[in-house]
Enzyme design. Sequence first.
Site, short mmCIF file in Angstrom:
data_model
loop_
_atom_site.label_atom_id
_atom_site.label_comp_id
_atom_site.label_asym_id
_atom_site.label_seq_id
_atom_site.Cartn_x
_atom_site.Cartn_y
_atom_site.Cartn_z
CG ASP A 55 -2.16 -0.89 1.05
OD1 ASP A 55 -2.43 -1.15 -0.01
OD2 ASP A 55 -2.89 -0.72 1.91
CE LYS A 77 -7.86 1.28 -0.33
NZ LYS A 77 -6.82 0.10 -0.18
CG MET A 191 -7.71 7.82 7.04
SD MET A 191 -8.82 6.60 6.42
CE MET A 191 -9.45 6.08 8.25
C1 LIG Z 1 -5.93 4.19 5.76
S1 LIG Z 1 -5.60 4.77 7.34
C2 LIG Z 1 -4.39 3.26 7.84
C3 LIG Z 1 -4.10 3.16 9.41
C4 LIG Z 1 -3.12 2.18 9.54
N1 LIG Z 1 -3.68 0.73 9.22
C5 LIG Z 1 -2.75 1.95 11.04
O1 LIG Z 1 -2.85 1.20 11.65
O2 LIG Z 1 -1.97 2.96 11.35
C6 LIG Z 1 -4.47 6.03 7.18
C7 LIG Z 1 -4.40 6.81 8.06
O3 LIG Z 1 -3.38 6.51 9.09
C8 LIG Z 1 -2.86 7.53 9.67
N2 LIG Z 1 -1.37 7.18 9.53
C9 LIG Z 1 -0.83 6.13 9.16
N3 LIG Z 1 0.52 6.13 9.17
C10 LIG Z 1 0.78 7.38 9.60
C11 LIG Z 1 1.94 8.10 10.23
N4 LIG Z 1 3.26 7.58 9.85
N5 LIG Z 1 1.82 9.34 10.74
C12 LIG Z 1 0.75 10.14 10.91
N6 LIG Z 1 -0.46 9.21 10.65
C13 LIG Z 1 -0.59 8.09 9.93
C14 LIG Z 1 -3.25 8.78 9.18
O4 LIG Z 1 -4.57 9.34 9.56
C15 LIG Z 1 -3.80 8.22 7.70
O5 LIG Z 1 -4.73 9.14 6.96
#
Ligand SMILES: C[S@@+](CC[C@H](N)C(=O)[O-])C[C@H]1O[C@@H](n2cnc3c(N)ncnc32)[C@H](O)[C@@H]1O
Length: 280
Positions: A55, A77, A191
Amino acid sequence: MNLVNLITPARTADADGCAAPPGTVTLVGAGPGDPDLLTVKAVKALQAARLVLYDHLVSPAVLEHLSPDAERIYVGKESSRHTLPQASIIELMVQLARSGRSLLRLKGGDGYIFGRGGEEAQALAAEGIPFTVVPGLTAAQGAAASVGIPLTHRDHACSLVLATGHLRDGQGLDMDWAMLARPRQTVVLYMGVNNLPEICRQLIAHGLSPQTPAALVEKATLPDERCITGTLAELPALALRHQVRPPALIMVGGVVSVRAQLVPSAPPVTAAAAPVHAVA
Ligand SMILES: C[S@@+](CC[C@H](N)C(=O)[O-])C[C@H]1O[C@@H](n2cnc3c(N)ncnc32)[C@H](O)[C@@H]1O
């Protein structure tokens, strides 16, 4: 990328006319970005993988654990740009496995936390395709440790809510705002950056003080991580001023104020009328 070429012809039948077994799928959480935050189990799975579907949020440093000759398929995505729709990703995984190919499905953070890993696992289970799940640190955990916000510090919170600030297309922000605005609670929104003004407005309208400490953590655990703190009322202006972009988390609650004691360079979170603070 011609995905059809990756799918080998249908499994050949054995001498008794039975189809060979399908490939297996390993759903792996890649953690928030820093490759040192991968689990040992995830690293072993990455090293053994021959075919990987990954991803957008999987950092390049994590992919370095793959064997150089592993086949890699990007199915990322981003909020406004879908390389492959989710249904097509699931279809591809199922077809590859049915054709006898084993694959590793790699997702940012933890696949079962706002990662649609649950939908993929459901599809695999329904098709009788064997799969295993390797958890990853979710972004909230990585961010909390990295920027110094202890999410359930007991002086400030007795519950922690992980919520999405972006619901399925066309459904709007249909949230249980009264639940999110409960006192002595930490809320971490995934998100949510594009809906930040509405999120802050609703939390205040449903009872949280405008002075509630809040933070934006962008690219948590990565070299260009930023943490911006302020009050709930001033957070949308701070996000604009500092041009905060996804991936970022919104953290709301008294625990954000603890950061000033844990990170020597972090300023205290002050009232809305006072100058705002941003800490890189
Ligand atoms: C589709 S979700 C995926 C979440 C992921 N499965 C998790 O457990 O962290 C995507 C969102 O996760 C958050 N996110 C993921 N990685 C991040 C990071 N390194 N720093 C800040 N926010 C993060 C943000 O809010 C982003 O828009």
